[in-house]
Scaffold this active site. Structure first.
Site, PDB file in Angstrom:
ATOM      1  N   GLY A   9      -1.551   5.523   7.972  1.00 45.37           N
ATOM      2  CA  GLY A   9      -2.474   4.586   7.320  1.00 45.37           C
ATOM      3  C   GLY A   9      -2.211   3.188   7.856  1.00 45.37           C
ATOM      4  N   ALA A  10      -3.113   2.749   8.741  1.00 41.60           N
ATOM      5  CA  ALA A  10      -2.932   1.419   9.348  1.00 41.60           C
ATOM      6  C   ALA A  10      -3.767   0.380   8.599  1.00 41.60           C
ATOM      7  CB  ALA A  10      -3.311   1.467  10.827  1.00 41.60           C
ATOM      8  N   GLY A  11      -3.768   0.498   7.286  1.00 48.70           N
ATOM      9  CA  GLY A  11      -4.497  -0.468   6.460  1.00 48.70           C
ATOM     10  C   GLY A  11      -3.605  -1.641   6.089  1.00 48.70           C
ATOM     11  N   VAL A  13      -1.385  -2.128   3.505  1.00 46.88           N
ATOM     12  CA  VAL A  13       0.033  -1.872   3.213  1.00 46.88           C
ATOM     13  C   VAL A  13       0.742  -1.382   4.470  1.00 46.88           C
ATOM     14  CG1 VAL A  13       1.671  -0.520   1.837  1.00 46.88           C
ATOM     15  CG2 VAL A  13      -0.440  -1.345   0.780  1.00 46.88           C
ATOM     16  N   GLY A  14       0.113  -0.430   5.181  1.00 45.26           N
ATOM     17  CA  GLY A  14       0.737   0.140   6.378  1.00 45.26           C
ATOM     18  C   GLY A  14       1.062  -0.924   7.418  1.00 45.26           C
ATOM     19  N   ARG A  82     -10.083   3.149  -5.046  1.00 49.59           N
ATOM     20  CA  ARG A  82     -10.989   3.629  -6.090  1.00 49.59           C
ATOM     21  C   ARG A  82     -12.318   2.897  -5.974  1.00 49.59           C
ATOM     22  NH1 ARG A  82      -8.640   4.583 -12.086  1.00 49.59           N
ATOM     23  NH2 ARG A  82     -10.521   4.419 -13.310  1.00 49.59           N
ATOM     24  N   VAL A 118       3.194   6.090  -0.732  1.00 47.65           N
ATOM     25  CA  VAL A 118       2.699   4.848  -1.345  1.00 47.65           C
ATOM     26  C   VAL A 118       1.299   5.063  -1.938  1.00 47.65           C
ATOM     27  CG1 VAL A 118       2.247   2.375  -0.932  1.00 47.65           C
ATOM     28  CG2 VAL A 118       3.990   3.545   0.414  1.00 47.65           C
ATOM     29  N   ASN A 120      -2.003   6.021  -3.891  1.00 48.28           N
ATOM     30  CA  ASN A 120      -2.230   6.165  -5.332  1.00 48.28           C
ATOM     31  C   ASN A 120      -3.213   7.292  -5.653  1.00 48.28           C
ATOM     32  OD1 ASN A 120      -0.654   4.368  -6.856  1.00 48.28           O
ATOM     33  ND2 ASN A 120      -1.804   2.637  -6.033  1.00 48.28           N
ATOM     34  N   ASP A 148       7.234  -2.692  -9.038  1.00 47.15           N
ATOM     35  CA  ASP A 148       7.045  -3.053 -10.450  1.00 47.15           C
ATOM     36  C   ASP A 148       8.191  -3.936 -10.939  1.00 47.15           C
ATOM     37  OD1 ASP A 148       4.681  -1.561 -10.536  1.00 47.15           O
ATOM     38  OD2 ASP A 148       5.739   0.283 -11.068  1.00 47.15           O
ATOM     39  N   HIS A 175       3.780   5.083 -12.391  1.00 49.93           N
ATOM     40  CA  HIS A 175       3.256   3.833 -11.826  1.00 49.93           C
ATOM     41  C   HIS A 175       1.862   3.579 -12.405  1.00 49.93           C
ATOM     42  CE1 HIS A 175       2.835   0.601  -9.022  1.00 49.93           C
ATOM     43  NE2 HIS A 175       1.925   1.186  -8.270  1.00 49.93           N
TER      44      HIS A 175
HETATM   45  N1  APR Z   1      -5.171  10.039   7.735  1.00 52.14           N
HETATM   46  C1  APR Z   1      -4.692   8.847   8.123  1.00 52.14           C
HETATM   47  N2  APR Z   1      -5.127   7.677   7.616  1.00 52.14           N
HETATM   48  C2  APR Z   1      -6.092   7.717   6.697  1.00 52.14           C
HETATM   49  C3  APR Z   1      -6.657   8.934   6.248  1.00 52.14           C
HETATM   50  C4  APR Z   1      -6.148  10.137   6.813  1.00 52.14           C
HETATM   51  N3  APR Z   1      -6.604  11.331   6.454  1.00 52.14           N
HETATM   52  N4  APR Z   1      -7.595   8.633   5.330  1.00 52.14           N
HETATM   53  C5  APR Z   1      -7.621   7.305   5.200  1.00 52.14           C
HETATM   54  N5  APR Z   1      -6.723   6.739   6.027  1.00 52.14           N
HETATM   55  C6  APR Z   1      -6.422   5.321   6.253  1.00 52.14           C
HETATM   56  C7  APR Z   1      -7.644   4.424   6.228  1.00 52.14           C
HETATM   57  O1  APR Z   1      -8.370   4.515   7.442  1.00 52.14           O
HETATM   58  C8  APR Z   1      -6.994   3.055   6.025  1.00 52.14           C
HETATM   59  O2  APR Z   1      -6.709   2.416   7.251  1.00 52.14           O
HETATM   60  O3  APR Z   1      -5.598   4.808   5.215  1.00 52.14           O
HETATM   61  C9  APR Z   1      -5.685   3.385   5.299  1.00 52.14           C
HETATM   62  C10 APR Z   1      -5.621   2.806   3.888  1.00 52.14           C
HETATM   63  O4  APR Z   1      -5.574   1.425   4.020  1.00 52.14           O
HETATM   64  P1  APR Z   1      -6.274   0.414   2.991  1.00 52.14           P
HETATM   65  O5  APR Z   1      -7.621   0.937   2.595  1.00 52.14           O
HETATM   66  O6  APR Z   1      -6.170  -0.959   3.554  1.00 52.14           O
HETATM   67  O7  APR Z   1      -5.376   0.555   1.686  1.00 52.14           O
HETATM   68  P2  APR Z   1      -3.993  -0.197   1.392  1.00 52.14           P
HETATM   69  O8  APR Z   1      -4.264  -1.471   0.696  1.00 52.14           O
HETATM   70  O9  APR Z   1      -3.151  -0.202   2.612  1.00 52.14           O
HETATM   71  O10 APR Z   1      -3.374   0.792   0.319  1.00 52.14           O
HETATM   72  C11 APR Z   1      -2.937   2.074   0.707  1.00 52.14           C
HETATM   73  O11 APR Z   1      -1.414   2.293  -1.110  1.00 52.14           O
HETATM   74  O12 APR Z   1      -1.012   0.883  -2.877  1.00 52.14           O
HETATM   75  C12 APR Z   1      -1.649   2.039  -2.474  1.00 52.14           C
HETATM   76  O13 APR Z   1      -3.588   2.202  -3.899  1.00 52.14           O
HETATM   77  C13 APR Z   1      -3.156   1.937  -2.605  1.00 52.14           C
HETATM   78  O14 APR Z   1      -3.609   4.262  -2.147  1.00 52.14           O
HETATM   79  C14 APR Z   1      -3.607   2.948  -1.595  1.00 52.14           C
HETATM   80  C15 APR Z   1      -2.530   2.875  -0.511  1.00 52.14           C
END
Ligand code: APR
Length: 312
Positions: A9-11, A13-14, A82, A118, A120, A148, A175
């Site tokens: 997950g390169a979003g 948090v990642g 969500r 991580v 949710n 938390d 959590h």
């Molecule tokens: N495989 C790999 N990556 C995926 C997949 C998958 N099957 N499905 C979704 N993703 C990636 C998305 O493309 C996105 O880059 O997961 C990433 C999620 O990043 P964000 O939407 O920016 O979410 P983020 O704020 O990083 O939070 C990630 O942590 O705190 C929790 O509730 C939050 O569940 C969420 C997670």
């Protein structure tokens, strides 16, 4: 040999975890996502900051799980947020499927990683990852309590106008809204906050801690917290890779501790090179135990939903 840290997950948090881990030179980083180009772009951008931030770890961005082979630590942040009108149950079903697929892929290429979940709803997602991975309970954990308790520590320091570094806090349970911040175990330089604040002050800070995630979501309007979550994950990775043996509140698999079995719940654990080296059982008073049981009951309901998905 350098350690290998995979972040799925390169979003928000990642990427934050990747950055903090690189800055600390904890090991080579693999950033993987389903979206093509994003992990590659972010990895290259981060790598190009190495000569300025002074780190020489390799940062790889990819969509191919082969690149994650033999990871020491895997952080799972993959998931979707969500959406409007989506129930918690809908979110759970969607993210459970994502976490299931991701965990299967991870385990294909790494035999004994330490997994930090991580995504949710956290307590349910880490349960899913444990069932799918088959990893022993010492090798898989959820990140919630560090975040938390960091929030609780922050609110205490702001309330008392004292240094953050002198404040320690303990938060147990799931959590979610029923998490259990423990004022008796929350201290400023060893002094319990029950001796430093009124009951009303403490109740206000406990409530703000419980709603800490929602407070940030409300301010951001789009997306959720990522800086403190990223820093929390980094502390956990550091404890494992440097064998720090830190005592941290983490979402751990319970096998009878605190009177609960086959459940993930936030409890104090010792984190070191073997992963979760010990679950520490605090002596709780009746009110604290009742609050923890209520939180565990909420988590158990989500776990039933995960088991139903696994049985499909
Ligand atoms: N495989 C790999 N990556 C995926 C997949 C998958 N099957 N499905 C979704 N993703 C990636 C998305 O493309 C996105 O880059 O997961 C990433 C999620 O990043 P964000 O939407 O920016 O979410 P983020 O704020 O990083 O939070 C990630 O942590 O705190 C929790 O509730 C939050 O569940 C969420 C997670």
């Amino acid at each position: 040999m350098r350690r290998k840290i995979t972040i799925v997950g390169a979003g928000q948090v990642g990427t934050t975890v990747a950055q903090l881990v690189a800055y600390k030179n904890l090991g080579n980083v693999v950033l993987i996502d389903v979206v093509e180009g994003v992990p590659q772009g972010k990895a290259l951008d981060l790598q190009e900051s190495g000569c300025l931030q002074v780190f020489d770890s390799l940062i790889i961005g990819t969509n191919d799980y082969k690149d994650t082979a033999d990871s020491d630590v895997v952080v799972i942040t993959a998931g979707v947020p969500r959406g409007p009108g989506q129930s918690r149950s809908d979110l759970l079903a969607t993210n459970a499927k994502i976490v299931k697929t991701v965990t299967e892929q991870v385990m294909k290429y790494s035999s004994n990683p330490f997994i930090i979940v991580v995504s949710n709803p956290l307590d349910a997602m880490v349960y899913m990852a444990k069932k799918v991975s088959g990893l022993p309970k010492q090798r898989i954990v959820g990140m919630a309590g560090v975040l938390d308790s960091a929030r609780f520590r922050t609110f205490v320091s702001l309330e008392l106008d004292c240094s953050l570094v002198d404040v320690d806090a303990m938060v147990l349970g799931g959590h979610g809204d029923s998490m259990v911040p423990l004022p008796r175990y929350t201290t400023v330089s060893g002094i319990s906050i029950t001796d430093l604040m009124t009951k009303e002050q403490i109740a206000r800070l406990v409530d703000r801690t419980r709603k800490g995630g929602a407070e940030i979501v409300g301010l951001l309007k789009q997306g959720s917290a990522f800086l403190a979550p990223g820093a929390s994950v980094m502390k956990m990775i550091e404890a494992v890779l440097l064998d720090n043996k830190r005592i941290l509140p983490c979402t751990a698999y319970l096998d009878g501790e605190y009177g609960w079995k086959d459940i993930f719940l936030g409890v104090p654990v010792k984190l070191g090179s073997h992963g979760i080296e010990q679950v520490i059982e605090l002596v709780l008073n009746p009110d604290e135990k009742a609050a923890l049981d209520k939180s565990a009951q909420d988590v158990k309901e989500m776990i039933d939903e995960v088991n139903a998905i696994l049985a499909e």
